[in-house]
Design a protein around this motif. Structure first.
Motif, PDB file in Angstrom:
ATOM      1  N   UNK A 277     -10.612   4.685   7.732  1.00 46.80           N
ATOM      2  CA  UNK A 277     -11.245   5.555   8.392  1.00 46.80           C
ATOM      3  C   UNK A 277     -12.607   5.960   7.882  1.00 46.80           C
ATOM      4  N   UNK A 278     -12.693   6.048   6.600  1.00 49.03           N
ATOM      5  CA  UNK A 278     -13.991   6.439   6.079  1.00 49.03           C
ATOM      6  C   UNK A 278     -15.197   5.287   6.332  1.00 49.03           C
ATOM      7  N   UNK A 279     -14.538   4.117   5.999  1.00 48.65           N
ATOM      8  CA  UNK A 279     -15.399   2.829   6.015  1.00 48.65           C
ATOM      9  C   UNK A 279     -15.722   2.549   7.335  1.00 48.65           C
ATOM     10  N   UNK A 280     -15.127   2.966   8.294  1.00 50.93           N
ATOM     11  CA  UNK A 280     -15.472   2.621   9.669  1.00 50.93           C
ATOM     12  C   UNK A 280     -16.910   3.236  10.198  1.00 50.93           C
ATOM     13  N   UNK A 281     -17.205   4.456   9.775  1.00 47.85           N
ATOM     14  CA  UNK A 281     -18.604   4.954  10.155  1.00 47.85           C
ATOM     15  C   UNK A 281     -19.514   3.866   9.562  1.00 47.85           C
ATOM     16  N   UNK A 282     -19.394   3.655   8.134  1.00 46.81           N
ATOM     17  CA  UNK A 282     -20.368   2.615   7.727  1.00 46.81           C
ATOM     18  C   UNK A 282     -20.427   1.342   8.514  1.00 46.81           C
ATOM     19  N   UNK A 283     -19.390   0.959   8.874  1.00 47.86           N
ATOM     20  CA  UNK A 283     -19.261  -0.316   9.577  1.00 47.86           C
ATOM     21  C   UNK A 283     -20.088  -0.279  10.865  1.00 47.86           C
ATOM     22  N   UNK A 284     -19.807   0.789  11.497  1.00 49.65           N
ATOM     23  CA  UNK A 284     -20.470   0.889  12.890  1.00 49.65           C
ATOM     24  C   UNK A 284     -21.946   0.718  12.746  1.00 49.65           C
ATOM     25  N   UNK A 285     -22.551   1.524  12.010  1.00 51.77           N
ATOM     26  CA  UNK A 285     -23.916   1.813  11.845  1.00 51.77           C
ATOM     27  C   UNK A 285     -24.611   0.667  11.272  1.00 51.77           C
ATOM     28  N   UNK A 286     -24.037   0.130  10.287  1.00 54.10           N
ATOM     29  CA  UNK A 286     -24.519  -1.259   9.716  1.00 54.10           C
ATOM     30  C   UNK A 286     -24.468  -2.617  10.697  1.00 54.10           C
ATOM     31  N   UNK A 287     -23.081  -2.609  11.133  1.00 51.65           N
ATOM     32  CA  UNK A 287     -23.152  -3.954  12.088  1.00 51.65           C
ATOM     33  C   UNK A 287     -23.769  -3.573  13.335  1.00 51.65           C
ATOM     34  N   UNK A 288     -24.071  -2.559  14.030  1.00 54.11           N
ATOM     35  CA  UNK A 288     -24.840  -2.319  15.132  1.00 54.11           C
ATOM     36  C   UNK A 288     -26.260  -2.560  14.937  1.00 54.11           C
ATOM     37  N   UNK A 289     -26.785  -1.884  13.658  1.00 50.01           N
ATOM     38  CA  UNK A 289     -28.316  -2.325  13.361  1.00 50.01           C
ATOM     39  C   UNK A 289     -28.646  -3.560  12.786  1.00 50.01           C
ATOM     40  N   UNK A 290     -27.759  -3.976  11.883  1.00 51.83           N
ATOM     41  CA  UNK A 290     -28.284  -5.156  11.204  1.00 51.83           C
ATOM     42  C   UNK A 290     -27.508  -6.335  11.489  1.00 51.83           C
TER      43      UNK A 290
END
Length: 138
Positions: free
Chosen positions: A46-59
């Motif tokens: 759940x915690x790494x979910x937020x990181x994944x969304x932002x990084x995958x969306x933008x990078x």
């Protein structure tokens, strides 16, 4: 031929590696203080979910949705795809793999680690394919 460092697969692998490391640190930290492995997995993913969304969306996918509606669509689809992969696929694979591996390995931490590695492989493939084909479409 596409430059490997600029490929979506490479970027996804690097971001996935970072998030996986963070996930493992949280998972094993929580189990070390007494959390059940499935509950700890839900928290760590759940915690790494937020990181994944932002990084995958933008990078990785360089999605530049312009409208609020488009962004909400991405967020909803990302949530469905990711949480199904993390909470359903990983939990089932951890449960099944732990049962199987437990027949051969007596140390619970090693069993959990190996089961988590196997489960992570399943969810990473699921995520990449669906992010590319469904979530971050052009």
């Amino acid at each position: 031929m596409k430059n490997l460092k600029n490929s979506q697969e490479f970027k996804f692998a690097i971001i996935g590696g970072f998030n996986t490391l963070l996930d493992f640190i949280i998972l094993f930290g929580l189990t070390a203080i007494g959390f059940n492995s499935i509950i700890a997995n839900i928290f760590s993913t759940g915690i790494t979910f937020v990181s994944s969304f932002i990084l995958n969306k933008q990078v990785t996918f360089k999605s530049q949705k312009r409208t609020k509606r488009e962004l909400i669509r991405e967020m909803i689809l990302f949530t469905i795809v990711t949480l199904f992969g993390l909470w359903v696929i990983q939990s089932v694979v951890i449960y099944l793999a732990s049962g199987l591996l437990g027949n051969f390995i007596s140390q619970e931490n090693i069993v959990l680690f190996l089961a988590k590695v196997i489960a992570t492989g399943f969810s990473l493939i699921w995520n990449f394919v669906l992010y590319k084909k469904v979530v971050f479409t052009s």
